[in-house]
Design a protein around this motif. Structure first.
Motif, mmCIF file in Angstrom:
data_model
loop_
_atom_site.group_PDB
_atom_site.id
_atom_site.type_symbol
_atom_site.label_atom_id
_atom_site.label_comp_id
_atom_site.label_asym_id
_atom_site.label_seq_id
_atom_site.Cartn_x
_atom_site.Cartn_y
_atom_site.Cartn_z
ATOM 1 N N VAL A 247 0.852 -1.190 0.000
ATOM 2 C CA VAL A 247 0.000 0.000 0.000
ATOM 3 C C VAL A 247 0.889 1.241 0.000
ATOM 4 N N ALA A 248 0.580 2.214 -0.855
ATOM 5 C CA ALA A 248 1.488 3.330 -1.133
ATOM 6 C C ALA A 248 1.631 4.340 -0.012
ATOM 7 N N ASN A 249 0.777 4.295 1.009
ATOM 8 C CA ASN A 249 1.050 5.094 2.215
ATOM 9 C C ASN A 249 0.337 4.458 3.408
ATOM 10 N N ASP A 250 0.736 4.881 4.594
ATOM 11 C CA ASP A 250 0.213 4.259 5.811
ATOM 12 C C ASP A 250 -1.226 4.635 6.090
ATOM 13 N N GLN A 251 -1.643 5.831 5.686
ATOM 14 C CA GLN A 251 -3.033 6.228 5.896
ATOM 15 C C GLN A 251 -3.983 5.308 5.135
ATOM 16 N N MET A 252 -3.651 4.977 3.906
ATOM 17 C CA MET A 252 -4.484 4.036 3.161
ATOM 18 C C MET A 252 -4.388 2.641 3.762
ATOM 19 N N SER A 253 -3.227 2.284 4.316
ATOM 20 C CA SER A 253 -3.081 0.974 4.964
ATOM 21 C C SER A 253 -4.069 0.828 6.114
ATOM 22 N N THR A 266 -8.452 -11.474 8.681
ATOM 23 C CA THR A 266 -7.591 -10.891 9.698
ATOM 24 C C THR A 266 -6.194 -10.688 9.131
ATOM 25 N N VAL A 267 -5.529 -9.644 9.625
ATOM 26 C CA VAL A 267 -4.156 -9.318 9.233
ATOM 27 C C VAL A 267 -3.257 -9.669 10.417
ATOM 28 N N PRO A 268 -2.190 -10.469 10.203
ATOM 29 C CA PRO A 268 -1.697 -11.005 8.928
ATOM 30 C C PRO A 268 -2.101 -12.460 8.679
ATOM 31 N N SER A 286 -3.380 -2.133 15.004
ATOM 32 C CA SER A 286 -3.608 -3.521 15.402
ATOM 33 C C SER A 286 -3.852 -4.370 14.161
ATOM 34 N N PRO A 287 -2.836 -5.147 13.701
ATOM 35 C CA PRO A 287 -1.500 -5.299 14.280
ATOM 36 C C PRO A 287 -0.599 -4.116 13.893
ATOM 37 N N ILE A 327 10.774 -1.308 7.880
ATOM 38 C CA ILE A 327 10.524 -1.484 9.312
ATOM 39 C C ILE A 327 9.577 -2.671 9.469
ATOM 40 N N VAL A 328 10.111 -3.779 9.953
ATOM 41 C CA VAL A 328 9.329 -5.009 10.052
ATOM 42 C C VAL A 328 8.586 -5.052 11.379
ATOM 43 N N ARG A 329 7.254 -5.156 11.267
ATOM 44 C CA ARG A 329 6.426 -5.316 12.464
ATOM 45 C C ARG A 329 5.559 -6.570 12.274
ATOM 46 N N ASP A 330 4.255 -6.447 12.500
ATOM 47 C CA ASP A 330 3.435 -7.670 12.553
ATOM 48 C C ASP A 330 2.365 -7.789 11.483
ATOM 49 N N SER A 331 2.322 -6.873 10.515
ATOM 50 C CA SER A 331 1.197 -6.905 9.557
ATOM 51 C C SER A 331 1.482 -7.764 8.338
ATOM 52 N N ALA A 332 2.672 -8.332 8.240
ATOM 53 C CA ALA A 332 3.010 -9.223 7.118
ATOM 54 C C ALA A 332 3.590 -10.512 7.692
ATOM 55 N N ALA A 333 3.049 -11.638 7.212
ATOM 56 C CA ALA A 333 3.490 -12.947 7.710
ATOM 57 C C ALA A 333 3.642 -13.901 6.532
ATOM 58 N N LYS A 334 4.184 -15.066 6.805
ATOM 59 C CA LYS A 334 4.356 -16.068 5.750
ATOM 60 C C LYS A 334 3.012 -16.439 5.130
ATOM 61 N N ALA A 335 3.052 -16.609 3.816
ATOM 62 C CA ALA A 335 1.820 -16.974 3.101
ATOM 63 C C ALA A 335 1.337 -18.334 3.563
#
Length: 338
Positions: A247-253, A266-268, A286-287, A327-335
């Motif tokens: 997603v091209a910016n965090d506000q849209m995310s 649910t994400v992720p 969240s997350p 910056i790796v946090r929790d919104s992306a996980a293994k497929a």
């Protein structure tokens, strides 16, 4: 003529337009300074006579004194990236002992931008910085003869302007690479406005990273930087076969999170999202949002360094665009495998 029927007194900018030169050239003629071609001097003098222009003391001073003031023009809404760039440029200018005079506008055409530039030039600014929302805003001012240096925050060179940029192309590729390395093979893109140069670079990076990995780039979902546009596209993603989105910016995310949730995902766990900007709220969603962090402190300093380089042969201009940091946090996980 003015709207009330009274004749408006000609300005130095009217003379410059009629003569086809910069206001600085008019000032040189008025102050009888060298380095003006005879044919140019003649055109200026004819324009002065035709307009019956009487120079003010301020006009005579345009090339004879320094103001230690930089003009800044910003177009578009108060989005996080441009607003933060402006803030840190102000700080960098203050540290260099320069004042900043700002002209902001939500929407601008060529005439409005030219008017804003003339307003700043009347304040005897030594240079102008442009933080523009769209490609046309950059092009319309970068091809003007302003008579002072112009520095544009943009990823590509344009017209007479010096450019300083964040490498959004490289940032987008890093975001997509992260998702691909987590095993996602259908990675959609929620893009910014089509007329935004930054959005175009992020889209280009998304396409090229997918292509380099042998993955297919499906239809782009075009947003407007707002959470509401992200929400609509989140619902679309929730009904698709995709498992991830850049997603091209965090506000849209933020809106994408909401749309996915309303579609029962649910994400992720069901869907991974990587954003762009690292707004202060990103770590507290969240997350928490995995995103690309832009170094706006360095960008503000680089813009001021570019201004100083234009004003002095002794200053060093920035040499390369700034690459955002993942910056790796929790919104992306293994497929998840079927």
């Amino acid at each position: 003529m003015a709207d009330d029927g009274k004749t408006r007194a000609a300005t130095i900018f009217d003379v410059a337009r009629l003569a086809g030169v910069s206001h600085q050239t008019v000032s040189r003629v008025l102050n009888d300074l060298p380095n003006v071609r005879a044919s140019t001097r003649e055109r200026v003098e004819k324009a002065i006579a035709q307009l019956r222009y009487t120079p003010s003391q301020a006009a005579r001073a345009l090339v004879t004194r320094r103001s230690r003031t930089i003009g800044l023009i910003q177009t578009g809404g108060p989005d996080y990236g441009p607003a933060t760039t402006l803030l840190h440029f102000n700080e960098a200018a203050r540290e260099a002992r320069y004042a900043v005079s700002i002209a902001s506008m939500l929407e601008a055409d060529a005439a409005a931008l030219r008017s804003a530039a003339e307003l700043l030039l009347r304040q005897n600014v030594e240079a102008i910085v442009l933080i523009a929302a769209t490609v046309k805003d950059i092009a319309s001012l970068a091809h003007e003869e302003l008579g002072v240096p112009l520095v544009v925050v943009a990823p590509h060179e344009e017209g007479n302007a010096a450019t300083v940029a964040i490498d959004h192309y490289a940032g987008a590729r890093a975001a997509v690479a992260h998702l691909a390395e987590l095993g996602h093979t259908e990675i959609r893109h929620v893009a910014g406005p089509e007329e935004s140069l930054d959005a175009r670079e992020r889209m280009r990076g998304w396409r090229d990273e997918l292509s380099a990995r042998g993955l297919v780039a499906t239809a782009v979902l075009s947003g407007d930087w707002s959470p509401s546009s992200g929400y609509e596209h989140g619902r679309t993603l929730g009904a698709s076969t995709a498992t991830a989105a850049f997603v091209a910016n965090d506000q849209m995310s933020l809106g994408v999170f909401h749309g996915l949730r309303d579609m029962g995902l649910t994400v992720p766990h069901d869907f991974s999202v990587v954003g762009y900007d690292d707004i202060p709220e990103a770590a507290h969603l969240s997350p928490p949002l995995t995103t690309m962090r832009q170094d706006f402190v360095r960008l503000g300093g680089d813009v001021m360094a570019a201004v100083l380089a234009q004003l002095s042969d002794d200053a060093v201009a920035p040499q390369s665009a700034i690459v955002p940091q993942l910056i790796v946090r929790d919104s992306a996980a293994k497929a998840r495998r079927p």
